[in-house]
Design a protein around this motif. Structure first.
Motif, PDB file in Angstrom:
ATOM      1  N   SER A   1       6.392  -2.172  -5.685  1.00 14.40           N
ATOM      2  CA  SER A   1       6.644  -1.275  -6.820  1.00 14.40           C
ATOM      3  C   SER A   1       5.372  -0.554  -7.257  1.00 14.40           C
ATOM      4  CB  SER A   1       7.239  -2.061  -7.999  1.00 14.40           C
ATOM      5  OG  SER A   1       6.282  -2.968  -8.535  1.00 14.40           O
ATOM      6  N   ARG A   2       4.215  -0.990  -6.759  1.00 15.08           N
ATOM      7  CA  ARG A   2       2.952  -0.314  -7.082  1.00 15.08           C
ATOM      8  C   ARG A   2       2.678   0.871  -6.149  1.00 15.08           C
ATOM      9  NH1 ARG A   2       1.106  -5.565  -6.589  1.00 15.08           N
ATOM     10  NH2 ARG A   2      -0.349  -5.030  -4.917  1.00 15.08           N
ATOM     11  N   CYS A   3       3.518   1.044  -5.145  1.00 19.03           N
ATOM     12  CA  CYS A   3       3.282   2.071  -4.117  1.00 19.03           C
ATOM     13  C   CYS A   3       3.147   3.459  -4.736  1.00 19.03           C
ATOM     14  CB  CYS A   3       4.438   2.055  -3.108  1.00 19.03           C
ATOM     15  SG  CYS A   3       4.339   3.322  -1.833  1.00 19.03           S
ATOM     16  N   ILE A   4       2.128   4.211  -4.296  1.00 15.90           N
ATOM     17  CA  ILE A   4       1.931   5.577  -4.769  1.00 15.90           C
ATOM     18  C   ILE A   4       2.304   6.596  -3.686  1.00 15.90           C
ATOM     19  CG2 ILE A   4       0.163   4.922  -6.429  1.00 15.90           C
ATOM     20  CD1 ILE A   4      -1.943   5.936  -4.423  1.00 15.90           C
ATOM     21  N   LYS A   5       2.939   6.126  -2.623  1.00 20.37           N
ATOM     22  CA  LYS A   5       3.443   6.989  -1.553  1.00 20.37           C
ATOM     23  C   LYS A   5       2.340   7.865  -0.948  1.00 20.37           C
ATOM     24  CE  LYS A   5       6.332  10.305  -2.302  1.00 20.37           C
ATOM     25  NZ  LYS A   5       7.507  11.071  -2.790  1.00 20.37           N
ATOM     26  N   CYS A   6       1.216   7.222  -0.622  1.00 19.39           N
ATOM     27  CA  CYS A   6       0.107   7.976  -0.028  1.00 19.39           C
ATOM     28  C   CYS A   6       0.236   8.070   1.489  1.00 19.39           C
ATOM     29  CB  CYS A   6      -1.225   7.317  -0.390  1.00 19.39           C
ATOM     30  SG  CYS A   6      -1.475   5.696   0.375  1.00 19.39           S
ATOM     31  N   TYR A   7       1.123   7.261   2.074  1.00 20.72           N
ATOM     32  CA  TYR A   7       1.398   7.224   3.510  1.00 20.72           C
ATOM     33  C   TYR A   7       0.245   6.651   4.333  1.00 20.72           C
ATOM     34  CZ  TYR A   7       5.622   9.925   2.663  1.00 20.72           C
ATOM     35  OH  TYR A   7       6.855  10.330   2.216  1.00 20.72           O
ATOM     36  N   SER A   8      -0.727   6.027   3.688  1.00 16.37           N
ATOM     37  CA  SER A   8      -1.834   5.441   4.434  1.00 16.37           C
ATOM     38  C   SER A   8      -1.349   4.361   5.401  1.00 16.37           C
ATOM     39  CB  SER A   8      -2.858   4.846   3.458  1.00 16.37           C
ATOM     40  OG  SER A   8      -3.917   4.229   4.151  1.00 16.37           O
ATOM     41  N   CYS A   9      -0.375   3.545   4.970  1.00 16.34           N
ATOM     42  CA  CYS A   9       0.133   2.479   5.841  1.00 16.34           C
ATOM     43  C   CYS A   9       0.772   3.050   7.093  1.00 16.34           C
ATOM     44  CB  CYS A   9       1.128   1.607   5.081  1.00 16.34           C
ATOM     45  SG  CYS A   9       2.547   2.486   4.386  1.00 16.34           S
TER      46      CYS A   9
END
Length: 421
Positions: free
Chosen positions: A301-309
């Motif tokens: 739920s902390r995900c900021i959707k940066c797509y780094s993963c």
């Protein structure tokens, strides 16, 4: 003449190279011979950057520069195959390369090859025994708070015999037990204490036999201790490199004593048991069934959707990423819906190589690698598929989107990986 399956001690014949290299300099000598002989066009490895906490990927084409990449960097947390694909093979896809790789690197190389990102015919993989890596910031904390030294005074670091050891500019040696550092973990999905990265604790590829050669110092005893490398020949390609280097006078070899072989086996077995222990601790911390699902939902739920993963995962190469579909994720929506994560897990969980990049590079420190690795281990137990060991297609290779499935039915399963760029 060395052959696949042989175990050998090897060392360089070059005194200048020996002075800069470690454990006999065999790996450096093999790399230099590979360049000089024309077996490869370049060597892809890591070198020290600003300090011992800074590992920099480097392409070497001049044999004289090999010594600059000699030695170990346990604070180097890079995944080399992804860097190699992004920085080099995207421009020179047919370049022949010798790559120096730890266990998760080698596994990633195979999974990338299945996805048409790497041609293994053009790569000589020199695997290094690996007891784990430590984040640079963690290593600095250990040096300062546990060893009482200035981190900027450290010129060399090592993980040896279960200890994290450093050497200062003044020649002072200090070390601390890895067990002592890691047993301080209070929350495996948050405060893990100090020590190795979480994926390294769970790793069970300590001697990378999927490589062409597996090299390390475990089992080197007697008058060769510290002066030779223990080499396991794992392929015909590896045998050709070693034999060519020995015939050219670049390295010398001898058979290891039975005691040395036994010690190497004991070290490996001890580390495999330690990996089992950490897997049980991490996976138990997730819970089971709905409890596990709730834990993952809360963490992500902390995900900021940066797509780094996604961008740093060695498995992610789809031309059209399902997590970026507008019907799934509204542009600008943060955090993304939980389905964003479930789709990613479903797409790559069978092939996860436990490299830890999805966790290492997450700006909000989500324990991504724990979730993915737990799923991968469950699937491995169900289907018997072991990612990153050979070119066997992954379990989920035939599970595609409807439009892609229709195309595959028309073209045949041998085209299964055409969806990757």
């Amino acid at each position: 003449m060395a052959a696949k399956g042989d175990l050998l001690y090897a060392w360089t014949t070059d005194d200048a190279l020996l002075e800069k290299a470690e454990t006999g300099g065999a790996v450096s000598a093999l790399l230099r011979y590979a360049l000089e002989s024309g077996m490869v066009d370049g060597v892809f490895a890591v070198r020290k950057g600003a300090d011992v906490y800074d590992a920099v990927p480097t392409l070497i084409t001049d044999p004289a520069e090999i010594a600059g990449a000699a030695g170990s960097l346990h604070c180097g947390t890079l995944l080399l195959p992804k860097q190699m694909r992004r920085c080099l093979l995207a421009v020179e896809p047919d370049m022949k390369i010798a790559a120096v790789l730890k266990g998760c690197d080698v596994k990633a190389m195979y999974e990338m090859a299945k996805r048409n990102q790497v041609n293994l015919d053009n790569v000589i993989m020199i695997g290094l025994n690996c007891g784990g890596t430590i984040r640079p910031e963690t290593a600095r904390t250990v040096v300062r708070d546990k060893l009482g030294l200035d981190p900027d005074d450290v010129v060399k670091e090592e993980i040896d015999k279960g200890k994290f050891i450093v050497v200062t500019r003044d020649g002072e040696h200090k070390g601390i037990s890895i067990d002592e550092l890691e047993e301080g973990a209070e929350n495996l999905l948050g405060d893990e204490g100090l020590g190795r990265r979480s994926n390294c604790r769970r790793c069970k590829i300590k001697i990378p036999r999927q490589a062409d050669l597996a090299c390390g110092n475990w089992g080197v005893i007697g008058d060769k201790a510290g002066k030779a490398t223990f080499v396991e020949v794992c392929s015909e390609k590896g045998a050709n490199l070693l034999n060519g280097a020995e015939n050219a006078g670049a390295v010398q070899t001898e058979a290891p004593p039975e005691k040395g072989i036994a010690i190497r086996g004991k070290v490996e077995n001890a580390m495999l048991k330690l990996g089992d222990k950490w897997r049980e601790r991490y996976f138990s911390a997730l819970g089971e069934g709905k409890e596990r699902l709730r834990t993952i939902m809360e963490e992500t739920s902390r995900c900021i959707k940066c797509y780094s993963c996604i961008e740093n995962c060695p498995i992610c190469y789809c031309k059209d990423c399902s997590t970026k579909r507008d019907y799934l994720v509204t542009p600008g929506q943060v955090p993304p819906p939980f389905m964003f994560h479930l789709i990613r897990f479903a797409h790559i969980s069978d092939s996860c190589v436990n490299c830890g990049q999805c966790e290492e590079l997450c700006p909000v420190e989500i324990s991504n690698s724990v979730f993915m690795h737990a799923l991968q281990v469950d699937l491995e137990e169900l289907f018997g598929f072991h990612p990153g060991e050979d070119m066997t297609p992954p379990v989920l290779a035939l599970v595609e989107e409807k439009t892609e499935r229709k195309r595959l039915e028309a073209t045949g399963s041998d085209q299964i990986f055409d969806i990757f760029g």
